[in-house]
Design a protein around this motif. Structure first.
Motif, PDB file in Angstrom:
ATOM      1  N   ASN A 171      -0.363 -70.109  99.337  1.00 47.63           N
ATOM      2  CA  ASN A 171      -0.845 -70.809  98.143  1.00 47.63           C
ATOM      3  C   ASN A 171      -0.065 -70.434  96.886  1.00 47.63           C
ATOM      4  O   ASN A 171      -0.064 -71.183  95.905  1.00 47.63           O
ATOM      5  N   ASN A 172       0.591 -69.271  96.927  1.00 48.04           N
ATOM      6  CA  ASN A 172       1.422 -68.849  95.799  1.00 48.04           C
ATOM      7  C   ASN A 172       2.904 -69.143  96.029  1.00 48.04           C
ATOM      8  O   ASN A 172       3.769 -68.600  95.332  1.00 48.04           O
ATOM      9  N   ASN A 173       3.177 -70.012  97.014  1.00 46.69           N
ATOM     10  CA  ASN A 173       4.532 -70.501  97.276  1.00 46.69           C
ATOM     11  C   ASN A 173       5.515 -69.370  97.579  1.00 46.69           C
ATOM     12  O   ASN A 173       6.664 -69.382  97.124  1.00 46.69           O
ATOM     13  N   ILE A 174       5.055 -68.384  98.349  1.00 45.29           N
ATOM     14  CA  ILE A 174       5.895 -67.257  98.751  1.00 45.29           C
ATOM     15  C   ILE A 174       6.349 -67.475 100.187  1.00 45.29           C
ATOM     16  O   ILE A 174       5.527 -67.694 101.073  1.00 45.29           O
ATOM     17  N   ASN A 175       7.660 -67.414 100.399  1.00 39.67           N
ATOM     18  CA  ASN A 175       8.206 -67.579 101.746  1.00 39.67           C
ATOM     19  C   ASN A 175       8.367 -66.213 102.410  1.00 39.67           C
ATOM     20  O   ASN A 175       9.021 -65.324 101.874  1.00 39.67           O
ATOM     21  N   ILE A 176       7.731 -66.037 103.569  1.00 42.39           N
ATOM     22  CA  ILE A 176       7.746 -64.751 104.270  1.00 42.39           C
ATOM     23  C   ILE A 176       9.031 -64.609 105.075  1.00 42.39           C
ATOM     24  O   ILE A 176       9.357 -65.462 105.905  1.00 42.39           O
ATOM     25  N   ALA A 177       9.764 -63.502 104.822  1.00 41.78           N
ATOM     26  CA  ALA A 177      10.935 -63.178 105.635  1.00 41.78           C
ATOM     27  C   ALA A 177      10.524 -62.373 106.867  1.00 41.78           C
ATOM     28  O   ALA A 177      10.953 -62.664 107.980  1.00 41.78           O
ATOM     29  N   PHE A 178       9.683 -61.354 106.641  1.00 46.23           N
ATOM     30  CA  PHE A 178       9.181 -60.512 107.733  1.00 46.23           C
ATOM     31  C   PHE A 178       7.734 -60.135 107.429  1.00 46.23           C
ATOM     32  O   PHE A 178       7.372 -59.940 106.276  1.00 46.23           O
ATOM     33  N   MET A 179       6.939 -60.017 108.485  1.00 47.86           N
ATOM     34  CA  MET A 179       5.538 -59.621 108.313  1.00 47.86           C
ATOM     35  C   MET A 179       5.113 -58.744 109.490  1.00 47.86           C
ATOM     36  O   MET A 179       5.403 -59.062 110.651  1.00 47.86           O
ATOM     37  N   SER A 180       4.434 -57.651 109.177  1.00 49.06           N
ATOM     38  CA  SER A 180       3.928 -56.753 110.219  1.00 49.06           C
ATOM     39  C   SER A 180       2.549 -56.253 109.816  1.00 49.06           C
ATOM     40  O   SER A 180       2.260 -56.082 108.628  1.00 49.06           O
ATOM     41  N   ILE A 181       1.707 -56.008 110.819  1.00 46.92           N
ATOM     42  CA  ILE A 181       0.381 -55.422 110.603  1.00 46.92           C
ATOM     43  C   ILE A 181       0.307 -54.121 111.387  1.00 46.92           C
ATOM     44  O   ILE A 181       0.670 -54.070 112.565  1.00 46.92           O
ATOM     45  N   TYR A 182      -0.149 -53.066 110.716  1.00 44.83           N
ATOM     46  CA  TYR A 182      -0.221 -51.740 111.324  1.00 44.83           C
ATOM     47  C   TYR A 182      -1.656 -51.230 111.260  1.00 44.83           C
ATOM     48  O   TYR A 182      -2.332 -51.373 110.243  1.00 44.83           O
ATOM     49  N   ARG A 183      -2.113 -50.609 112.341  1.00 41.44           N
ATOM     50  CA  ARG A 183      -3.441 -50.022 112.360  1.00 41.44           C
ATOM     51  C   ARG A 183      -3.441 -48.843 113.329  1.00 41.44           C
ATOM     52  O   ARG A 183      -2.600 -48.747 114.233  1.00 41.44           O
ATOM     53  N   GLU A 184      -4.398 -47.928 113.124  1.00 39.80           N
ATOM     54  CA  GLU A 184      -4.553 -46.810 114.041  1.00 39.80           C
ATOM     55  C   GLU A 184      -5.545 -47.133 115.149  1.00 39.80           C
ATOM     56  O   GLU A 184      -5.359 -46.749 116.285  1.00 39.80           O
TER      57      GLU A 184
END
Length: 224
Positions: A171-184
């Motif tokens: 919605n803020n017109n940001i183009n994602i180059a890389f995305m990761s989610i980390y959790r324990e």
């Protein structure tokens, strides 16, 4: 003829004799400062591997302090960062240590106490040529380089959290180059790391944090 120290040798975009031990170290310090919110009161540097062995001779210690003070790798003030830290009331300590055989030899762990009495722990490595990699945040294994504008979101690992974040980004017109989610572990705290192609507007933080049932905190790190 003037006698020059190693800190008078100016290489490409850096102060000091080594891209790994000074430029990379300054970038790591600057990144840790940003991840702590820029309000550092006290910091302990745990130096691993070659950082621990040569930090005085290569000026790694001055570069790390300079980075924590917010200086770029080519800032001449790195040469006097210890004195500037004292003037600003920043307490710091260098501690050579062993962070484990699986760590890069140019690794440092920052244990930061902020002005508002939070403790933030950041670990990263200088991986060559002035490049860095952040590998831990508050004990959780993560990974990003800081080359791209980066959005870091601390969230609860619950259904809908990732969708909320990506919707706000879109919605803020940001183009994602890389995305990761980390959790324990499932259902506990997690971090979403988004590296973007362009500058990230602060409006996205307001949108993301509007859902306080899913989101704990969010901040932007400008690309280095």
């Amino acid at each position: 003829m003037k006698d020059y120290s190693v800190f008078d040798v100016v290489g490409p975009n850096m102060i000091g004799p080594s891209s790994s031990h000074t430029a990379g170290a300054a970038k790591l310090g600057s990144m840790a400062r940003k991840m702590a919110g820029g309000s550092v009161k006290k910091v302990k540097f745990l130096l691993h591997g070659s950082f621990a062995q040569t930090y005085k001779g290569h000026g790694t210690d001055k570069a790390l302090v300079g980075g924590i003070l917010g200086f770029s790798p080519d800032d001449d003030k790195i040469k006097t960062s210890f004195d500037i830290a004292k003037e600003r009331g920043l307490e710091f300590e260098m501690v050579p240590t062993d962070l484990g055989d699986d760590k890069h030899p140019n690794t440092v762990k920052f244990i930061i106490e902020t002005e508002d009495n939070r403790t933030v722990e950041v670990m990263g490595a200088s991986i060559g040529g002035g490049n860095i990699k952040i590998t831990q945040l508050n004990g959780l294994t993560i990974e990003f380089t800081g080359v791209y504008p980066t959005l870091v979101v601390k969230q609860w690992d619950l259904p809908g959290a990732a969708a909320h974040i990506t919707n706000c980004v879109a919605n803020n017109n940001i183009n994602i180059a890389f995305m990761s989610i980390y959790r324990e572990e499932k259902g506990n705290e997690a971090f979403t790391i988004i590296e973007a192609d362009d500058k990230i507007d602060s409006n996205v933080i307001v949108d993301i944090k509007s859902n306080n049932k899913l989101i704990q905190d969010a901040f932007i790190i400008e690309g280095m």
